[in-house]
Design an enzyme around this catalytic site. Structure first.
Site, PDB file in Angstrom:
ATOM      1  CB  CYS A 114     -17.877  31.597 -19.973  1.00  0.00           C
ATOM      2  SG  CYS A 114     -18.582  29.942 -20.102  1.00  0.00           S
ATOM      3  CB  CYS A 135     -21.278  27.689 -19.262  1.00  0.00           C
ATOM      4  SG  CYS A 135     -20.533  27.972 -17.645  1.00  0.00           S
ATOM      5  CB  CYS A 139     -20.135  31.825 -16.542  1.00  0.00           C
ATOM      6  SG  CYS A 139     -18.543  30.987 -16.390  1.00  0.00           S
ATOM      7  CG  ASP A 178     -10.040  11.832 -26.664  1.00  0.00           C
ATOM      8  OD1 ASP A 178      -9.254  11.570 -27.593  1.00  0.00           O
ATOM      9  OD2 ASP A 178      -9.932  11.341 -25.532  1.00  0.00           O
ATOM     10  CG  ASP A 238     -11.026   3.640 -25.727  1.00  0.00           C
ATOM     11  OD1 ASP A 238     -11.928   2.793 -25.538  1.00  0.00           O
ATOM     12  OD2 ASP A 238     -10.401   4.172 -24.802  1.00  0.00           O
ATOM     13  CG  HIS A 262     -16.405  27.259 -16.862  1.00  0.00           C
ATOM     14  ND1 HIS A 262     -16.751  28.379 -17.587  1.00  0.00           N
ATOM     15  CD2 HIS A 262     -15.040  27.202 -16.880  1.00  0.00           C
ATOM     16  CE1 HIS A 262     -15.655  28.998 -17.999  1.00  0.00           C
ATOM     17  NE2 HIS A 262     -14.600  28.296 -17.580  1.00  0.00           N
TER      18      HIS A 262
HETATM   19 ZN    ZN Z   1     -18.624  29.247 -17.922  1.00  0.00          ZN
END
Ligand code: ZN
Length: 380
Positions: free
Chosen positions: A313, A315, A318, A275, A96, A344
């Protein structure tokens, strides 16, 4: 001047303004629509660059010029090959202009036609940002996508002062582009500059601003001044009013939005890039976004819960840990909690954008949007 980034349109939704594409930058291709994790101080808080690039596969992150300008300073970052070299980040970076933080963080700021003078929130030192100087700072940072200095009015504000501020934003964008077109001939690499549509919550001002910025023939356009405390539907209305004026063959970036359920709404209104600090900030506060709604990890009901944060999920968090373990880390104030929760939450945001993109490519976005709206009606 040739394009610094190019936008390849891949599919358009027949019913909404949504589209899927690829943004080609000097630091890789970015599939859109895309969510950009916020890396304020040259770091996405709590994550290593490897977690960001390899585990989350984030093709682009955002850096804050105001913070990096004050500390460690653009000269030092430039010595290390810009922000890419300094933080050792292989993918794209958007910065920015610093204007938003000047208006929200610093004290004793004074706006003139030339720019904005302000005192550092760190040590009180006086500094000045001008449309040209913020381009120079961002070139030192080596950003792939830079933003013009703009004036972001608070909410609510009168039509009259919103107009004055919008007109200054247009003049500053002109000054920034004049300087940029000279500088870009001398610097290596490719660096795009996006102007920012302002106009507070007045559709007529938003449209006039967008029309006047078209002359700049920019590589992309941002819609700023959202998420400043206005009711959410108003924010959507502003995008809806603005977007048809912006060139269809350039990327559009809605700055600082939004909640998970809002992401498809912005995409439906023609936005390609977003964002927000929400996924990372909320993660550190124990507020987890999942495909089944929010999980507030401190709640006693998770004390002995063996399930992952989000069963659907994939990730690292998880795949590896139970809610019970994560709740324990949070209650004990352990650093690892921030890392695992941020990993996550960002994965959740990137997954949502991936689902949206896939549905647009398959011509199924209207059905996807309907499903999200129905789910939200149930949650509320
Ligand atoms: Zn996750």
């Amino acid at each position: 001047m040739s394009r610094q980034i190019t936008f390849e349109l891949q599919a358009e939704c027949p019913d909404t303004r949504a589209r899927a594409g690829i943004l080609h930058t000097a630091h890789g291709d970015i599939p859109t629509p895309i969510f950009m994790p916020v890396g304020t101080q040259g770091t996405v808080k709590g994550l290593t660059q490897s977690q960001l690039a390899d585990e989350l596969r984030a093709p682009i992150i955002l850096g804050n010029t105001y913070h990096l300008f004050l500390r460690p300073g653009p000269e030092l970052i430039k010595q290390f090959g810009g922000l890419h070299g300094f933080m050792n980040w292989p993918n794209a970076i958007l910065t920015d202009s610093g204007g938003y933080q000047v208006f929200s963080l610093s004290e004793l700021r004074r706006i003139s036609e030339e720019g904005v003078t302000f005192q550092s929130h760190l040590n009180g030192d006086a500094h000045k940002f001008t449309p040209a100087s913020t381009v120079d700072v961002q070139l030192s940072l080596g950003s792939d996508i830079m933003m013009v200095l703009d004036e972001c009015p608070p909410y609510p504000v009168s039509h009259e002062s919103a107009r004055a501020s919008m007109e200054r934003t247009v003049r500053w964008a002109g000054a920034a582009f004049a300087h940029y077109r000279e500088r870009i001939k001398q610097v290596p690499g490719r660096h795009a500059l996006f102007p920012i549509v302002q106009g507070s919550m007045f559709p007529d001002l938003r449209q006039e601003c967008a029309r006047r910025l078209l002359d700049l023939d920019a590589d992309g356009y941002a819609v700023g001044g959202l998420s400043v405390g206005e009711p959410r539907p108003l924010s959507m209305d502003m995008v809806e009013a603005t977007e048809p004026i912006l060139p269809r063959d350039r990327p559009r970036y809605a700055m600082g939005v939004g909640m998970p359920q809002e992401l498809p709404e912005y995409v439906a209104r023609g936005i390609d890039m977003m964002d927000c600090v929400l996924p990372s900030r909320n993660a550190r506060n124990g507020w987890i976004f999942t495909s089944e709604g929010k999980v507030v990890i401190k709640h006693a009901r998770y004390r002995d819960d063996p399930a992952p944060l989000d069963p659907s999920c994939a990730c690292y968090t998880c795949r590896t840990h139970s809610r019970a373990y994560l709740r324990h880390l949070f209650q004990a104030g352990e650093i690892l909690f921030s890392t695992l929760a941020t990993l996550h939450n960002l994965k959740r945001y990137l997954d949502i954008m991936g689902e949206i993109r896939q549905s647009i490519l398959l011509g199924q976005f209207p059905a996807y949007l309907r499903r999200v709206r129905e789910q939200n009606a149930l949650v509320r």
